[in-house]
Design a protein around this motif. Structure first.
Motif, PDB file in Angstrom:
ATOM      1  N   ASP A   1       0.829  -1.174  -0.083  1.00 47.04           N
ATOM      2  CA  ASP A   1      -0.041  -0.016   0.026  1.00 47.04           C
ATOM      3  C   ASP A   1       0.693   1.037  -0.031  1.00 47.04           C
ATOM      4  O   ASP A   1       1.910   1.181   0.651  1.00 47.04           O
ATOM      5  N   THR A   2       0.348   2.293  -0.660  1.00 48.40           N
ATOM      6  CA  THR A   2       1.052   3.353  -0.964  1.00 48.40           C
ATOM      7  C   THR A   2       0.252   4.544  -0.541  1.00 48.40           C
ATOM      8  O   THR A   2      -0.825   4.813  -0.717  1.00 48.40           O
ATOM      9  N   ILE A   3       0.894   5.492   0.428  1.00 49.78           N
ATOM     10  CA  ILE A   3       0.017   6.510   0.988  1.00 49.78           C
ATOM     11  C   ILE A   3       1.024   7.950   0.654  1.00 49.78           C
ATOM     12  O   ILE A   3       2.294   7.886   0.572  1.00 49.78           O
ATOM     13  N   GLU A   4       0.209   8.971   0.739  1.00 50.16           N
ATOM     14  CA  GLU A   4       1.102  10.310   0.591  1.00 50.16           C
ATOM     15  C   GLU A   4       0.841  11.294   1.883  1.00 50.16           C
ATOM     16  O   GLU A   4      -0.561  11.129   2.236  1.00 50.16           O
ATOM     17  N   PHE A   5       1.521  11.948   2.530  1.00 49.96           N
ATOM     18  CA  PHE A   5       1.197  12.900   3.319  1.00 49.96           C
ATOM     19  C   PHE A   5       2.279  14.115   3.479  1.00 49.96           C
ATOM     20  O   PHE A   5       3.604  13.760   2.933  1.00 49.96           O
ATOM     21  N   ASP A   6       1.967  14.819   4.193  1.00 47.06           N
ATOM     22  CA  ASP A   6       2.930  16.131   4.301  1.00 47.06           C
ATOM     23  C   ASP A   6       3.738  15.786   5.624  1.00 47.06           C
ATOM     24  O   ASP A   6       3.119  15.547   6.931  1.00 47.06           O
ATOM     25  N   ALA A   7       5.070  15.937   5.400  1.00 49.07           N
ATOM     26  CA  ALA A   7       5.845  15.649   6.807  1.00 49.07           C
ATOM     27  C   ALA A   7       5.657  16.712   7.735  1.00 49.07           C
ATOM     28  O   ALA A   7       5.205  17.888   7.501  1.00 49.07           O
ATOM     29  N   PRO A   8       5.381  16.244   8.862  1.00 44.41           N
ATOM     30  CA  PRO A   8       4.843  17.412  10.062  1.00 44.41           C
ATOM     31  C   PRO A   8       6.291  18.516  10.328  1.00 44.41           C
ATOM     32  O   PRO A   8       7.279  18.272   9.648  1.00 44.41           O
ATOM     33  N   ALA A   9       5.966  19.073  11.609  1.00 44.21           N
ATOM     34  CA  ALA A   9       6.857  19.984  11.954  1.00 44.21           C
ATOM     35  C   ALA A   9       8.146  19.099  12.486  1.00 44.21           C
ATOM     36  O   ALA A   9       8.169  18.091  12.943  1.00 44.21           O
ATOM     37  N   PRO A  10       9.343  19.794  12.374  1.00 43.88           N
ATOM     38  CA  PRO A  10      10.690  19.309  12.970  1.00 43.88           C
ATOM     39  C   PRO A  10      10.264  18.609  14.204  1.00 43.88           C
ATOM     40  O   PRO A  10       9.596  18.900  15.201  1.00 43.88           O
ATOM     41  N   GLY A  11      10.916  17.381  14.587  1.00 51.03           N
ATOM     42  CA  GLY A  11      10.888  16.654  15.602  1.00 51.03           C
ATOM     43  C   GLY A  11      10.954  15.103  15.509  1.00 51.03           C
ATOM     44  O   GLY A  11      11.199  14.519  14.156  1.00 51.03           O
ATOM     45  N   THR A  12      10.843  14.430  16.521  1.00 54.05           N
ATOM     46  CA  THR A  12      10.917  12.657  16.521  1.00 54.05           C
ATOM     47  C   THR A  12       9.546  12.330  16.728  1.00 54.05           C
ATOM     48  O   THR A  12       8.877  12.569  17.694  1.00 54.05           O
ATOM     49  N   TYR A  13       9.143  11.382  15.781  1.00 51.13           N
ATOM     50  CA  TYR A  13       7.853  11.033  16.017  1.00 51.13           C
ATOM     51  C   TYR A  13       7.759   9.185  15.948  1.00 51.13           C
ATOM     52  O   TYR A  13       8.840   9.002  15.587  1.00 51.13           O
ATOM     53  N   ILE A  14       7.082   8.655  16.434  1.00 50.74           N
ATOM     54  CA  ILE A  14       6.890   7.371  16.546  1.00 50.74           C
ATOM     55  C   ILE A  14       6.030   6.646  15.331  1.00 50.74           C
ATOM     56  O   ILE A  14       5.079   7.065  14.986  1.00 50.74           O
ATOM     57  N   PHE A  15       6.646   5.655  14.616  1.00 47.49           N
ATOM     58  CA  PHE A  15       5.713   4.845  13.704  1.00 47.49           C
ATOM     59  C   PHE A  15       5.611   3.461  14.263  1.00 47.49           C
ATOM     60  O   PHE A  15       6.575   2.963  15.095  1.00 47.49           O
ATOM     61  N   MET A  16       4.689   2.756  13.687  1.00 52.16           N
ATOM     62  CA  MET A  16       4.387   1.668  14.417  1.00 52.16           C
ATOM     63  C   MET A  16       3.290   0.733  13.786  1.00 52.16           C
ATOM     64  O   MET A  16       2.422   1.174  12.628  1.00 52.16           O
ATOM     65  N   CYS A  17       3.355  -0.577  13.790  1.00 49.41           N
ATOM     66  CA  CYS A  17       2.340  -1.296  13.363  1.00 49.41           C
ATOM     67  C   CYS A  17       1.214  -1.448  14.324  1.00 49.41           C
ATOM     68  O   CYS A  17       1.243  -1.908  15.604  1.00 49.41           O
ATOM     69  N   THR A  18      -0.120  -1.565  13.918  1.00 47.26           N
ATOM     70  CA  THR A  18      -1.091  -1.250  14.819  1.00 47.26           C
ATOM     71  C   THR A  18      -1.933  -2.788  14.999  1.00 47.26           C
ATOM     72  O   THR A  18      -2.963  -2.857  15.946  1.00 47.26           O
ATOM     73  N   PHE A  19      -1.500  -3.758  14.348  1.00 45.92           N
ATOM     74  CA  PHE A  19      -2.055  -5.126  14.538  1.00 45.92           C
ATOM     75  C   PHE A  19      -1.758  -5.631  15.892  1.00 45.92           C
ATOM     76  O   PHE A  19      -0.730  -5.300  16.506  1.00 45.92           O
ATOM     77  N   PRO A  20      -2.791  -6.319  16.688  1.00 48.84           N
ATOM     78  CA  PRO A  20      -2.624  -6.640  17.907  1.00 48.84           C
ATOM     79  C   PRO A  20      -1.514  -7.248  18.430  1.00 48.84           C
ATOM     80  O   PRO A  20      -0.829  -8.144  17.880  1.00 48.84           O
ATOM     81  N   GLY A  21      -0.542  -6.285  19.424  1.00 48.30           N
ATOM     82  CA  GLY A  21       0.562  -6.947  19.855  1.00 48.30           C
ATOM     83  C   GLY A  21       1.994  -6.634  19.248  1.00 48.30           C
ATOM     84  O   GLY A  21       3.127  -6.680  19.823  1.00 48.30           O
TER      85      GLY A  21
END
Length: 169
Positions: free
Chosen positions: A137-157
């Motif tokens: 799957d491909t998505i597009e979005f604008d990068a947010p303000a400078p800083g450190t963010y978390i990415f994750m998989c939301t499948f249970p556990g």
């Protein structure tokens, strides 16, 4: 007792050998584990990022770096073979004020909404759809303000292992 120890040692040796074989197979199919990677920029306006998830609940990247305000085109590829209902993966970018454990726990009971909690959509900047083995799957979005963010998989556990830093410079 000595026979029990020998049996245990043999089982351990066999299981370790299988894990190495699986790792080699992952490398053969083009899914090396990369700890940190700069995003690939196709031009001044779009940053291309590709990340993979596998049947061992691992992303191939633990860190992604982009520039603030730049359009990001992110592709998630599920390089495993298991079905979405058993080993589904998505890629979700959380806001800086989101608590990963709280989101992960709420996501575990949000099956009807592709494991994105309906009452917490304000904690997500962007996310892909849930994928099964062989899907992408491909998505597009604008990068947010400078800083450190978390990415994750939301499948249970999965968030316990499938997470990383999204660093905006």
């Amino acid at each position: 007792m000595k026979k029990l120890i020998l049996v245990f040692a043999a089982v351990l040796a066999i299981s370790c050998g299988d894990n190495k074989k699986e790792e080699k197979n992952d490398l053969k199919i083009g899914a090396p584990v990369e700890e940190t990677t700069p995003a690939e920029t196709t031009d001044d306006s779009v940053t291309e990022v590709t990340i993979t998830g596998n049947d061992q609940m691992k992303f191939n990247k633990s860190e992604i770096r982009v520039k603030a305000g730049q359009k990001v085109r992110l592709t998630l590829k599920h390089v495993g073979t298991m079905q979405k209902t058993v080993m589904g993966h998505n890629w979700a970018l959380l806001t800086q004020d989101a608590d990963m454990a709280t989101v992960g726990q709420a996501a575990a009971v949000a099956e009807d909404n592709d494991y994105i909690p309906a009452d917490m959509t304000d904690k997500f900047i962007a996310h892909t759809k849930m994928l099964g083995g062989g899907e992408s799957d491909t998505i597009e979005f604008d990068a947010p303000a400078p800083g450190t963010y978390i990415f994750m998989c939301t499948f249970p556990g999965h968030y316990a292992l499938m997470q990383g830093k999204f660093i905006v410079e």
